[in-house]
Enzyme design. Structure first.
Site, short mmCIF file in Angstrom:
data_model
loop_
_atom_site.label_atom_id
_atom_site.label_comp_id
_atom_site.label_asym_id
_atom_site.label_seq_id
_atom_site.Cartn_x
_atom_site.Cartn_y
_atom_site.Cartn_z
N ASP A 70 0.85 -1.19 0.00
CA ASP A 70 0.00 0.00 0.00
C ASP A 70 0.89 1.24 0.00
OD1 ASP A 70 -2.95 1.02 0.50
OD2 ASP A 70 -1.76 1.99 2.07
N HIS A 118 -6.92 -6.52 -0.83
CA HIS A 118 -5.91 -5.48 -0.69
C HIS A 118 -4.95 -5.77 0.46
CE1 HIS A 118 -4.05 -1.57 -0.99
NE2 HIS A 118 -4.22 -1.41 0.30
N TYR A 134 -2.15 11.14 2.24
CA TYR A 134 -2.94 11.37 1.02
C TYR A 134 -2.91 12.85 0.64
CZ TYR A 134 -4.79 6.65 1.55
OH TYR A 134 -4.90 5.29 1.65
#
Length: 302
Positions: A103, A275, A209
């Site tokens: 990730d 994921h 982010y």
């Protein structure tokens, strides 16, 4: 299951990191970088296995768990965790190493390996997109663009106020758990609640982010295409293994279109993994890493 020491290490980059360390320092070093919204626990199944014949280092990256959480979005641009990684290697007296990332940890691993081929000998990526492939897919692949709209939500600082107390339970159930294959509860859920509940943790994690330069157009938006997408991009020089849980609904299989950018590429697809495949399907991930390393960090192209 732990099988490691959790050490607090102060780095010249201005942060203190909790770092899981296992194995014999004379063995080949391997660094494991977790992503959002996790910690070194991402690798709780791989650490004791790899420590049998590797020196394993798995930090809680800046902003996560109990590691330092510097204020301000600027402290989470990708160059900062890359700097932490290299400073940690220097602190431990490690010159060359294998780097593994999942990730966001994988995003940092791609960047670190591209910029520091003299330090990073082999690269292992787990469900983490290559920067050019990801940005291109956000413009050219409508399905990936739609799947990535959560990034825009995470960049909204207004959500931070609700991510305390019961808000963390809602985040767990509505945002996190929906991406997990096989479910999660008990002590694993409790560990997340504890890590996310640390003062400033949710804002710090989400700042990764907010600090990213990746453009995420809205569905159907006729956004201006970044000029660099159509310019040459440097290829990876390291042997690279990409492990991919194919039931990942956030990062779609388009992210595996890597041939032109990764000349020495091996892809291992885990069909029933999502994921969070390092702990959803830990045996398959550990076996893929071990098999590839046994071949000297090379193998058949995926």
């Amino acid at each position: 299951m732990a099988g490691f020491d959790l050490q607090r290490i102060s780095l010249p980059t201005g942060v203190e990191l909790d770092v899981a360390i296992a194995g014999d320092p004379t063995h080949p070093p391997i660094f494991l970088l977790h992503g959002f919204p996790e910690s070194h626990r991402t690798w709780r199944h791989q650490i004791p296995d790899l420590a049998r014949d590797h020196y394993v280092i798995a930090p809680d990256q800046r902003g996560f768990a109990r590691s330092s959480k510097p204020e301000g979005v600027a402290n989470y641009t990708p160059d900062k965790p890359v700097g932490d990684l290299l400073a940690l290697a220097d602190h431990l007296g490690i010159e060359h190493f294998t780097l593994v990332g999942h990730d966001w940890g994988g995003a940092i691993a791609w960047m670190a390996a591209l910029q520091n081929p003299q330090r990073i000998a082999r690269l292992i990526i787990v469900n983490a997109p290559h920067p050019k492939v990801f940005q291109k897919s956000l413009f050219d692949d409508p399905a990936q663009r739609k799947a990535s709209q959560y990034i825009t939500r995470f960049r909204d600082t207004g959500i931070d106020r609700g991510l305390v107390g019961a808000g963390l339970e809602r985040f767990f159930a509505s945002t996190f758990a929906q991406h997990i294959v096989g479910g999660i509860a008990g002590e694993d859920k409790a560990a997340y609640m504890d890590e996310w509940g640390q003062h400033g943790a949710m804002t710090a994690m989400l700042n990764w982010y907010r600090a990213s330069a990746i453009a995420v157009p809205a569905p159907g938006e006729d956004a201006q295409r970044p000029v660099w997408l159509d310019a040459p991009f440097p290829p990876m020089t390291q042997p690279t293994l990409v492990i991919w849980g194919m039931k990942d609904f956030a990062l779609l299989p388009v992210q595996l279109e890597l041939d032109e950018l990764v000349p020495d590429l091996t892809i291992t697809r885990i069909e029933d993994g999502g994921h969070f495949v390092p702990w959803e399907k830990p045996e398959a991930v550990t076996a893929a890493i071990r098999d590839w390393l046994k071949q000297g960090g090379q193998g058949d192209r995926g």
